[in-house]
Structures are given as structure tokens and as C-alpha cells.
Design a protein around this motif. Structure first.
Motif, PDB file in Angstrom:
ATOM      1  N   UNK A   1       3.821  13.479  18.387  1.00 50.97           N
ATOM      2  CA  UNK A   1       2.576  14.048  17.861  1.00 50.97           C
ATOM      3  C   UNK A   1       2.750  14.621  16.451  1.00 50.97           C
ATOM      4  N   UNK A   2       3.860  15.316  16.207  1.00 48.47           N
ATOM      5  CA  UNK A   2       4.089  15.943  14.902  1.00 48.47           C
ATOM      6  C   UNK A   2       4.263  14.874  13.817  1.00 48.47           C
ATOM      7  N   UNK A   3       5.028  13.832  14.126  1.00 49.90           N
ATOM      8  CA  UNK A   3       5.220  12.741  13.165  1.00 49.90           C
ATOM      9  C   UNK A   3       3.892  12.063  12.857  1.00 49.90           C
ATOM     10  N   UNK A   4       3.107  11.802  13.894  1.00 40.86           N
ATOM     11  CA  UNK A   4       1.805  11.168  13.684  1.00 40.86           C
ATOM     12  C   UNK A   4       0.904  12.059  12.833  1.00 40.86           C
ATOM     13  N   UNK A   5       0.892  13.354  13.111  1.00 37.77           N
ATOM     14  CA  UNK A   5       0.097  14.292  12.310  1.00 37.77           C
ATOM     15  C   UNK A   5       0.529  14.230  10.842  1.00 37.77           C
ATOM     16  N   UNK A   6       1.839  14.209  10.597  1.00 38.22           N
ATOM     17  CA  UNK A   6       2.344  14.159   9.214  1.00 38.22           C
ATOM     18  C   UNK A   6       1.968  12.853   8.527  1.00 38.22           C
ATOM     19  N   UNK A   7       2.025  11.748   9.267  1.00 34.60           N
ATOM     20  CA  UNK A   7       1.633  10.446   8.712  1.00 34.60           C
ATOM     21  C   UNK A   7       0.158  10.476   8.319  1.00 34.60           C
ATOM     22  N   UNK A   8      -0.697  10.947   9.230  1.00 41.60           N
ATOM     23  CA  UNK A   8      -2.131  11.003   8.953  1.00 41.60           C
ATOM     24  C   UNK A   8      -2.427  11.925   7.776  1.00 41.60           C
TER      25      UNK A   8
ATOM     26  N   UNK B   1       0.835  -1.203   0.000  1.00 42.91           N
ATOM     27  CA  UNK B   1       0.000   0.000   0.000  1.00 42.91           C
ATOM     28  C   UNK B   1       0.872   1.256   0.000  1.00 42.91           C
ATOM     29  N   UNK B   2       1.893   1.278   0.834  1.00 34.05           N
ATOM     30  CA  UNK B   2       2.801   2.433   0.878  1.00 34.05           C
ATOM     31  C   UNK B   2       3.516   2.602  -0.461  1.00 34.05           C
ATOM     32  N   UNK B   3       3.995   1.502  -1.014  1.00 40.20           N
ATOM     33  CA  UNK B   3       4.700   1.557  -2.295  1.00 40.20           C
ATOM     34  C   UNK B   3       3.767   2.057  -3.398  1.00 40.20           C
ATOM     35  N   UNK B   4       2.540   1.545  -3.422  1.00 40.59           N
ATOM     36  CA  UNK B   4       1.548   1.939  -4.430  1.00 40.59           C
ATOM     37  C   UNK B   4       1.311   3.453  -4.407  1.00 40.59           C
ATOM     38  N   UNK B   5       1.380   4.046  -3.219  1.00 38.48           N
ATOM     39  CA  UNK B   5       1.133   5.482  -3.072  1.00 38.48           C
ATOM     40  C   UNK B   5       2.416   6.303  -2.977  1.00 38.48           C
ATOM     41  N   UNK B   6       3.532   5.686  -3.364  1.00 46.80           N
ATOM     42  CA  UNK B   6       4.832   6.368  -3.382  1.00 46.80           C
ATOM     43  C   UNK B   6       5.218   6.946  -2.021  1.00 46.80           C
ATOM     44  N   UNK B   7       4.977   6.184  -0.981  1.00 46.96           N
ATOM     45  CA  UNK B   7       5.381   6.578   0.365  1.00 46.96           C
ATOM     46  C   UNK B   7       6.452   5.622   0.861  1.00 46.96           C
ATOM     47  N   UNK B   8       7.450   6.174   1.512  1.00 46.52           N
ATOM     48  CA  UNK B   8       8.546   5.378   2.049  1.00 46.52           C
ATOM     49  C   UNK B   8       8.046   4.479   3.177  1.00 46.52           C
ATOM     50  N   UNK B   9       8.543   3.262   3.234  1.00 36.23           N
ATOM     51  CA  UNK B   9       8.196   2.321   4.296  1.00 36.23           C
ATOM     52  C   UNK B   9       8.933   2.736   5.564  1.00 36.23           C
ATOM     53  N   UNK B  10       8.179   3.098   6.591  1.00 41.58           N
ATOM     54  CA  UNK B  10       8.765   3.397   7.898  1.00 41.58           C
ATOM     55  C   UNK B  10       7.981   2.631   8.957  1.00 41.58           C
ATOM     56  N   UNK B  11       8.617   2.328  10.048  1.00 46.28           N
ATOM     57  CA  UNK B  11       7.939   1.617  11.138  1.00 46.28           C
ATOM     58  C   UNK B  11       6.737   2.399  11.659  1.00 46.28           C
ATOM     59  N   UNK B  12       6.848   3.727  11.878  1.00 51.03           N
ATOM     60  CA  UNK B  12       5.659   4.458  12.352  1.00 51.03           C
ATOM     61  C   UNK B  12       4.480   4.374  11.370  1.00 51.03           C
ATOM     62  N   UNK B  13       4.738   4.463  10.077  1.00 57.42           N
ATOM     63  CA  UNK B  13       3.656   4.346   9.085  1.00 57.42           C
ATOM     64  C   UNK B  13       3.025   2.962   9.146  1.00 57.42           C
ATOM     65  N   UNK B  14       3.851   1.931   9.247  1.00 52.10           N
ATOM     66  CA  UNK B  14       3.321   0.572   9.331  1.00 52.10           C
ATOM     67  C   UNK B  14       2.496   0.384  10.607  1.00 52.10           C
TER      68      UNK B  14
END
Length: 143
Positions: free
Chosen positions: A54-61, A14-27
Motif C-alpha cells: 500500500x505504501x509503495x502504491x501510494x508513493x507511485x500515485x 513516459x517515466x524517463x520524460x518525467x525523470x522517474x526511475x523505471x520500476x516494475x511496480x510503476x510500469x
């Protein structure tokens, strides 16, 4: 254990399909949202996701919403809640047009995908970009 590995592979795809880097927080965010049967607020995610600020989570969302991976729906208190989108969504065609149900007792927000809506006909000159249907009442747990 195989289920977790398959889920992680699905999230990586899913991350790859949307051109997003795989990171542990995203997963971890994808994993948490996939385990919920209700839309989840950022503070709720913060409380269960672990060492993600909080800032990282906001950016992920924000990135997930922009790419069509999740959609945002507001609860009765005006708090933004997030839920996974259908697999047809992408950044150019966000299809989160389904019934959202807000429970007036527990304040959970449910995505009810299996309901048909009437055709929306707008006056000439109007261009529909999205719409939101929200129902309120008691969920099965509270009724």
C-alpha cells in the motif's frame, strides 16, 4: 504480444520524460490505468496490481500526480480516483480540466475530454490554478 511491448516502451519513455526511475511496480500501475476507461481508486489498483504494498502504491500515485502523469478526481463517496493525464501535462502545467462524470449507480468516474467549457473570468486579484467540473447521473451501462 507486440502491443504489450509497445505499451511498455511508451511507459518507459513516459517515466524517463518525467525523470522517474523505471520500476516494475510503476510500469504495472501505468499499464493498469491505461487499460481502464474509468478513473480507478487506490484500493481497486491494490486488488489487481499484485505484490505491491500500500505504501509503495501510494508513493507511485503521488509521484505520478506530482509529475503530471495522472490526475486525481473524487467520486461521490469522497474516494480519490486516478486517471492518466493527456500527453501535454507535466509537473508545471497540469491540464486535467475536463468534465468528470460520476455515475450515481455504479459509482464509476469517467473523464470526458471532448467537451468545451465556458471561459472563466475571475475578479481582479484572483489567479486560477485549476478547476474541476463534475457531472452526476447514470452512465451508459447503468441507464
Amino acid at each position: 504480444m507486440a502491443h504489450t511491448h509497445n505499451s511498455e516502451q511508451h511507459f518507459e519513455h513516459l517515466l524517463k520524460k518525467h525523470n522517474l526511475k523505471r520500476t516494475e511496480p510503476r510500469l504495472r500501475v501505468l499499464s493498469m490505468l491505461s487499460q481502464k476507461n474509468v478513473a480507478t481508486s487506490q484500493p481497486d489498483l491494490e486488488s489487481v496490481i499484485g505484490n505491491v504494498d500500500r505504501v509503495t502504491l501510494y508513493r507511485i500515485l503521488s509521484a505520478f500526480e506530482e509529475k503530471g502523469i495522472i490526475h486525481k478526481v473524487f467520486d461521490l463517496n469522497g474516494t480519490a480516483n486516478y486517471a492518466l493525464c493527456s500527453s501535454d501535462c507535466d509537473e508545471h502545467d497540469h491540464r486535467d480540466e475536463h468534465l468528470h462524470f460520476n455515475c450515481t449507480n455504479c459509482n464509476n468516474v469517467y473523464c470526458l475530454d471532448d467537451h468545451d467549457f465556458p471561459q472563466i473570468t475571475l475578479p481582479p486579484g484572483f489567479k486560477l490554478e485549476s478547476f474541476n467540473f463534475t457531472a452526476t447521473g447514470l452512465c451508459p451501462k447503468c441507464s
